[in-house]
Design an enzyme around this catalytic site. Structure first.
Site, PDB file in Angstrom:
ATOM      1  N   ARG A 167      14.119 -29.295  18.759  1.00 18.14           N
ATOM      2  CA  ARG A 167      12.984 -29.521  17.846  1.00 18.14           C
ATOM      3  C   ARG A 167      12.907 -30.996  17.427  1.00 18.14           C
ATOM      4  O   ARG A 167      12.604 -31.322  16.270  1.00 18.14           O
ATOM      5  CB  ARG A 167      13.096 -28.636  16.595  1.00 18.14           C
ATOM      6  CG  ARG A 167      13.168 -27.119  16.874  1.00 18.14           C
ATOM      7  CD  ARG A 167      11.855 -26.615  17.402  1.00 18.14           C
ATOM      8  NE  ARG A 167      11.774 -25.169  17.541  1.00 18.14           N
ATOM      9  CZ  ARG A 167      12.055 -24.479  18.646  1.00 18.14           C
ATOM     10  NH1 ARG A 167      12.503 -25.101  19.737  1.00 18.14           N
ATOM     11  NH2 ARG A 167      11.882 -23.168  18.692  1.00 18.14           N
ATOM     12  N   SER A 240       8.042 -20.305  13.436  1.00 18.67           N
ATOM     13  CA  SER A 240       9.245 -20.443  12.604  1.00 18.67           C
ATOM     14  C   SER A 240       9.006 -21.522  11.555  1.00 18.67           C
ATOM     15  O   SER A 240       8.635 -22.647  11.908  1.00 18.67           O
ATOM     16  CB  SER A 240      10.443 -20.887  13.444  1.00 18.67           C
ATOM     17  OG  SER A 240      10.693 -19.974  14.476  1.00 18.67           O
ATOM     18  N   GLU A 336      10.586 -26.701   9.932  1.00 22.27           N
ATOM     19  CA  GLU A 336      10.215 -27.146  11.280  1.00 22.27           C
ATOM     20  C   GLU A 336       8.826 -27.798  11.288  1.00 22.27           C
ATOM     21  O   GLU A 336       8.660 -28.869  11.866  1.00 22.27           O
ATOM     22  CB  GLU A 336      10.260 -25.967  12.257  1.00 22.27           C
ATOM     23  CG  GLU A 336       9.813 -26.383  13.649  1.00 22.27           C
ATOM     24  CD  GLU A 336       9.666 -25.228  14.601  1.00 22.27           C
ATOM     25  OE1 GLU A 336      10.677 -24.562  14.889  1.00 22.27           O
ATOM     26  OE2 GLU A 336       8.534 -25.001  15.082  1.00 22.27           O
TER      27      GLU A 336
HETATM   28  P1  FAD Z   1       0.081 -29.901  15.716  1.00 21.20           P
HETATM   29  O1  FAD Z   1       0.502 -28.785  14.837  1.00 21.20           O
HETATM   30  O2  FAD Z   1      -1.342 -30.317  15.664  1.00 21.20           O
HETATM   31  O3  FAD Z   1       1.027 -31.143  15.449  1.00 21.20           O
HETATM   32  C1  FAD Z   1       2.424 -30.970  15.323  1.00 21.20           C
HETATM   33  C2  FAD Z   1       3.087 -32.350  15.221  1.00 21.20           C
HETATM   34  O4  FAD Z   1       2.897 -33.063  16.437  1.00 21.20           O
HETATM   35  C3  FAD Z   1       2.481 -33.234  14.138  1.00 21.20           C
HETATM   36  O5  FAD Z   1       3.472 -34.065  13.620  1.00 21.20           O
HETATM   37  C4  FAD Z   1       1.451 -34.052  14.897  1.00 21.20           C
HETATM   38  O6  FAD Z   1       1.152 -35.283  14.276  1.00 21.20           O
HETATM   39  C5  FAD Z   1       2.147 -34.269  16.217  1.00 21.20           C
HETATM   40  N1  FAD Z   1       1.229 -34.393  17.366  1.00 21.20           N
HETATM   41  C6  FAD Z   1       0.382 -33.453  17.847  1.00 21.20           C
HETATM   42  N2  FAD Z   1      -0.255 -33.911  18.942  1.00 21.20           N
HETATM   43  C7  FAD Z   1       0.206 -35.177  19.144  1.00 21.20           C
HETATM   44  C8  FAD Z   1      -0.083 -36.190  20.115  1.00 21.20           C
HETATM   45  N3  FAD Z   1      -0.961 -35.988  21.112  1.00 21.20           N
HETATM   46  N4  FAD Z   1       0.563 -37.374  20.005  1.00 21.20           N
HETATM   47  C9  FAD Z   1       1.452 -37.617  19.007  1.00 21.20           C
HETATM   48  N5  FAD Z   1       1.755 -36.698  18.057  1.00 21.20           N
HETATM   49  C10 FAD Z   1       1.140 -35.492  18.136  1.00 21.20           C
HETATM   50  N6  FAD Z   1       7.272 -24.032  18.809  1.00 21.20           N
HETATM   51  C11 FAD Z   1       8.315 -23.959  19.663  1.00 21.20           C
HETATM   52  O7  FAD Z   1       8.924 -24.977  19.996  1.00 21.20           O
HETATM   53  N7  FAD Z   1       8.711 -22.768  20.192  1.00 21.20           N
HETATM   54  C12 FAD Z   1       8.090 -21.607  19.892  1.00 21.20           C
HETATM   55  O8  FAD Z   1       8.488 -20.549  20.381  1.00 21.20           O
HETATM   56  C13 FAD Z   1       6.984 -21.650  18.992  1.00 21.20           C
HETATM   57  N8  FAD Z   1       6.338 -20.513  18.654  1.00 21.20           N
HETATM   58  C14 FAD Z   1       5.277 -20.562  17.791  1.00 21.20           C
HETATM   59  C15 FAD Z   1       4.608 -19.381  17.479  1.00 21.20           C
HETATM   60  C16 FAD Z   1       3.520 -19.384  16.624  1.00 21.20           C
HETATM   61  C17 FAD Z   1       2.816 -18.082  16.306  1.00 21.20           C
HETATM   62  C18 FAD Z   1       3.073 -20.615  16.073  1.00 21.20           C
HETATM   63  C19 FAD Z   1       1.873 -20.642  15.174  1.00 21.20           C
HETATM   64  C20 FAD Z   1       3.741 -21.811  16.364  1.00 21.20           C
HETATM   65  C21 FAD Z   1       4.856 -21.788  17.231  1.00 21.20           C
HETATM   66  N9  FAD Z   1       5.565 -22.960  17.573  1.00 21.20           N
HETATM   67  C22 FAD Z   1       6.597 -22.907  18.461  1.00 21.20           C
HETATM   68  C23 FAD Z   1       5.179 -24.264  16.972  1.00 21.20           C
HETATM   69  C24 FAD Z   1       3.996 -24.948  17.706  1.00 21.20           C
HETATM   70  O9  FAD Z   1       3.331 -24.051  18.537  1.00 21.20           O
HETATM   71  C25 FAD Z   1       4.477 -26.128  18.554  1.00 21.20           C
HETATM   72  O10 FAD Z   1       5.175 -27.052  17.768  1.00 21.20           O
HETATM   73  C26 FAD Z   1       3.285 -26.859  19.231  1.00 21.20           C
HETATM   74  O11 FAD Z   1       3.777 -27.807  20.140  1.00 21.20           O
HETATM   75  C27 FAD Z   1       2.372 -27.551  18.236  1.00 21.20           C
HETATM   76  O12 FAD Z   1       1.227 -27.976  18.930  1.00 21.20           O
HETATM   77  P2  FAD Z   1      -0.089 -28.421  18.168  1.00 21.20           P
HETATM   78  O13 FAD Z   1      -1.029 -28.986  19.174  1.00 21.20           O
HETATM   79  O14 FAD Z   1      -0.613 -27.292  17.367  1.00 21.20           O
HETATM   80  O15 FAD Z   1       0.479 -29.559  17.240  1.00 21.20           O
HETATM   81  N1  EPU Z   2      16.438 -11.890  13.018  1.00 22.15           N
HETATM   82  C1  EPU Z   2      16.607 -11.298  11.786  1.00 22.15           C
HETATM   83  N2  EPU Z   2      15.498 -10.976  11.073  1.00 22.15           N
HETATM   84  C2  EPU Z   2      14.240 -11.226  11.520  1.00 22.15           C
HETATM   85  C3  EPU Z   2      14.077 -11.827  12.781  1.00 22.15           C
HETATM   86  C4  EPU Z   2      15.203 -12.172  13.509  1.00 22.15           C
HETATM   87  O1  EPU Z   2      17.730 -11.048  11.350  1.00 22.15           O
HETATM   88  O2  EPU Z   2      13.285 -10.919  10.800  1.00 22.15           O
HETATM   89  C5  EPU Z   2      17.659 -12.262  13.775  1.00 22.15           C
HETATM   90  C6  EPU Z   2      18.011 -11.219  14.827  1.00 22.15           C
HETATM   91  O3  EPU Z   2      19.411 -11.097  14.857  1.00 22.15           O
HETATM   92  C7  EPU Z   2      17.527 -11.851  16.113  1.00 22.15           C
HETATM   93  C8  EPU Z   2      17.779 -13.326  15.844  1.00 22.15           C
HETATM   94  O4  EPU Z   2      17.452 -13.480  14.457  1.00 22.15           O
HETATM   95  O5  EPU Z   2      18.246 -11.398  17.218  1.00 22.15           O
HETATM   96  C9  EPU Z   2      16.946 -14.262  16.686  1.00 22.15           C
HETATM   97  O6  EPU Z   2      15.556 -13.958  16.526  1.00 22.15           O
HETATM   98  P1  EPU Z   2      14.480 -14.531  17.558  1.00 22.15           P
HETATM   99  O7  EPU Z   2      14.833 -14.123  18.949  1.00 22.15           O
HETATM  100  O8  EPU Z   2      13.126 -14.179  17.060  1.00 22.15           O
HETATM  101  O9  EPU Z   2      14.708 -16.102  17.489  1.00 22.15           O
HETATM  102  P2  EPU Z   2      14.705 -17.136  16.274  1.00 22.15           P
HETATM  103  O10 EPU Z   2      16.022 -17.839  16.287  1.00 22.15           O
HETATM  104  O11 EPU Z   2      14.307 -16.495  15.003  1.00 22.15           O
HETATM  105  C10 EPU Z   2      13.843 -19.100  17.766  1.00 22.15           C
HETATM  106  C11 EPU Z   2      12.817 -20.167  17.685  1.00 22.15           C
HETATM  107  C12 EPU Z   2      11.444 -19.620  18.044  1.00 22.15           C
HETATM  108  C13 EPU Z   2      11.500 -19.086  19.470  1.00 22.15           C
HETATM  109  C14 EPU Z   2      12.568 -17.987  19.535  1.00 22.15           C
HETATM  110  C15 EPU Z   2      12.775 -17.488  20.944  1.00 22.15           C
HETATM  111  C16 EPU Z   2      13.584 -21.772  16.052  1.00 22.15           C
HETATM  112  C17 EPU Z   2      13.440 -22.317  14.678  1.00 22.15           C
HETATM  113  N3  EPU Z   2      12.793 -20.746  16.359  1.00 22.15           N
HETATM  114  O12 EPU Z   2      13.552 -18.141  16.741  1.00 22.15           O
HETATM  115  O13 EPU Z   2      10.491 -20.685  17.991  1.00 22.15           O
HETATM  116  O14 EPU Z   2      10.252 -18.559  19.869  1.00 22.15           O
HETATM  117  O15 EPU Z   2      13.834 -18.525  19.070  1.00 22.15           O
HETATM  118  O16 EPU Z   2      13.453 -18.450  21.677  1.00 22.15           O
HETATM  119  O17 EPU Z   2      14.392 -22.281  16.835  1.00 22.15           O
HETATM  120  C18 EPU Z   2       8.998 -21.830  16.540  1.00 22.15           C
HETATM  121  O18 EPU Z   2       9.697 -22.825  16.737  1.00 22.15           O
HETATM  122  O19 EPU Z   2       7.956 -21.849  15.838  1.00 22.15           O
HETATM  123  C19 EPU Z   2       9.385 -20.566  17.168  1.00 22.15           C
HETATM  124  C20 EPU Z   2       8.720 -19.413  16.987  1.00 22.15           C
END
Ligand code: FAD
Ligand code: EPU
Length: 344
Positions: A167, A240, A336
């Site tokens: 991240r 997250s 995050e």
């Molecule tokens: P924004 O939210 O618009 O911006 C995020 C940051 O990036 C800001 O600081 C912004 O200034 C900067 N930024 C954006 N575009 C640019 C650019 N072109 N140049 C320079 N800076 C820029 N993230 C994960 O890593 N793994 C996941 O599994 C994951 N799951 C998600 C699930 C959900 C339901 C949601 C809502 C979010 C999740 N995220 C996850 C977070 C998010 O999707 C990512 O961080 C994504 O890359 C953000 O993209 P965005 O275009 O919306 O960026």
């Molecule tokens: N868990 C709980 N309670 C909950 C949910 C999860 O106890 O309500 C525990 C369970 O033990 C589960 C473990 O957490 O097995 C891991 O959960 P999950 O697989 O959902 O992963 P996470 O660690 O919660 C991370 C990333 C996610 C990414 C998933 C899958 C971060 C901060 N988050 O979540 O990224 O999609 O792993 O790889 O690293 C994001 O960054 O926005 C994001 C969604």
């Protein structure tokens, strides 16, 4: 055609997946690299704080933004080099990330399949080195094209220069300096799939697939994600809200004595990564709601907006969640998403 569109006092509610109300003093959707350079050269813009906005899926507006919001809006996905094993693909910043994943798995290419259904733009992918299900973009990134506001030039940064971590990246650390305009990936025609993350193999088996290809991995992960995470169009959220904290092994062992079920994973350098979701759930926050701000019932790590919560109300819940985790476990959680208009 002028390459950008300017809007004063621009509403941002539809431009952040929390769906909170906020305005930007000035907003520009930018459709070409030349227009970006021109816009960033205006004295007003040079003197203002600038926020680069993708799809707003990793941001929390805790107040209005008094500067200039720039939204890169260029699109296009192209193969720029290929040989028998490898295909180098370049995508513009304004493409949707999941469209690039679908484009790649649709052609049988390996590398992005585990990152299916992550919301957001291609340009934001390097900012926090998006990761999920045992992969992140550092494993396939070739280079990033970005505008350097310090030197006022377009640059190409090799993957090794982007300082990608969990991240984390150079672009995140120097957020006022870089505007990512395009990203390139080296994808493989064949490779082993990474299916070790909990539940992925089971999901593929449940789909009745015996010899999975990238398309199947992407589909299985999309199904798991759709069950685990609330859809932002139905319930405002930014995925997250906290990072999984990394602590010294001695601290994690001491915690394991008190909380035998707390999930933890080796994180290199004598450190262990702890599950923030588990700790938050243990503190009783899962499903918590106060007004329209709360914690998802589906997943304890996801803060949500049930309708009309303000960013400040969501931030207030986040602070209380983090305080209780710190009191119970002695572990500090870090947000995050980028928080705009307030300090953590
Ligand atoms: P924004 O939210 O618009 O911006 C995020 C940051 O990036 C800001 O600081 C912004 O200034 C900067 N930024 C954006 N575009 C640019 C650019 N072109 N140049 C320079 N800076 C820029 N993230 C994960 O890593 N793994 C996941 O599994 C994951 N799951 C998600 C699930 C959900 C339901 C949601 C809502 C979010 C999740 N995220 C996850 C977070 C998010 O999707 C990512 O961080 C994504 O890359 C953000 O993209 P965005 O275009 O919306 O960026
Ligand atoms: N868990 C709980 N309670 C909950 C949910 C999860 O106890 O309500 C525990 C369970 O033990 C589960 C473990 O957490 O097995 C891991 O959960 P999950 O697989 O959902 O992963 P996470 O660690 O919660 C991370 C990333 C996610 C990414 C998933 C899958 C971060 C901060 N988050 O979540 O990224 O999609 O792993 O790889 O690293 C994001 O960054 O926005 C994001 C969604």
């Amino acid at each position: 055609m002028i390459g950008y569109q300017l809007l004063e006092r621009a509403p941002l509610r539809a431009r952040n997946t929390f769906g909170v109300e906020a305005t930007a003093a000035l907003l520009a959707d930018v459709r070409s690299p030349a227009a970006l350079a021109e816009l960033l050269d205006y004295p007003l813009v040079r003197q203002s704080e600038v926020l680069i906005l993708g799809e707003g899926s990793n941001l929390l507006f805790a107040g209005d933004f008094d500067g200039v919001v720039i939204a890169p809006a260029t699109t296009g996905i192209q193969i720029i080099e290929e040989d028998a094993d490898r295909v180098r693909v370049r995508a513009e910043a304004g493409e949707r990330w999941d469209d690039l994943v679908r484009w790649s798995v649709g052609r049988g290419l390996h590398g992005l399949e585990n990152l299916a259904l992550i919301p957001g733009s291609v340009g934001a992918a390097p900012i926090q080195n998006i990761g999920a299900y045992g992969a992140d973009i550092s494993q396939s990134l070739a280079f990033v094209e970005a505008f350097d506001r310090d030197q006022h030039v377009h640059r190409t940064l090799a993957a090794a220069d982007c300082v990608l971590g969990y991240r984390d990246s150079l672009f995140k650390r120097e957020a006022q300096r870089w505007v990512v305009t395009a990203v390139a990936f080296d994808l493989r025609r064949s490779a082993d799939l990474r299916l070790d993350y909990a539940g992925v193999r089971e999901e593929i088996a449940a789909m009745g697939v015996e010899s999975p290809r990238p398309l199947h991995a992407a589909e299985a992960i999309s199904r798991i994600r759709a069950r685990k995470l609330p859809l932002p169009s139905l319930l405002g959220n930014a995925g997250s809200f906290f990072k999984n904290p990394s602590v010294p092994s001695a601290q994690s062992e001491a915690l394991a004595d008190r909380f035998a079920e707390l999930p933890s994973f080796a994180d290199g350098d004598g450190k262990q990564k702890l599950s923030a979701a588990w700790m938050i759930e243990h503190c009783g926050w899962r499903g918590f709601r106060e007004g329209d701000a709360g914690v998802a019932a589906q997943h304890a790590l996801v803060l949500v907006n049930h309708g009309h919560a303000s960013g400040a109300q969501i931030l207030s819940v986040a602070r209380r969640v983090a305080d209780s985790v710190e009191q119970t476990f002695g572990v500090a959680l870090e947000p995050e998403p980028r928080i705009i208009g307030a300090r953590w």
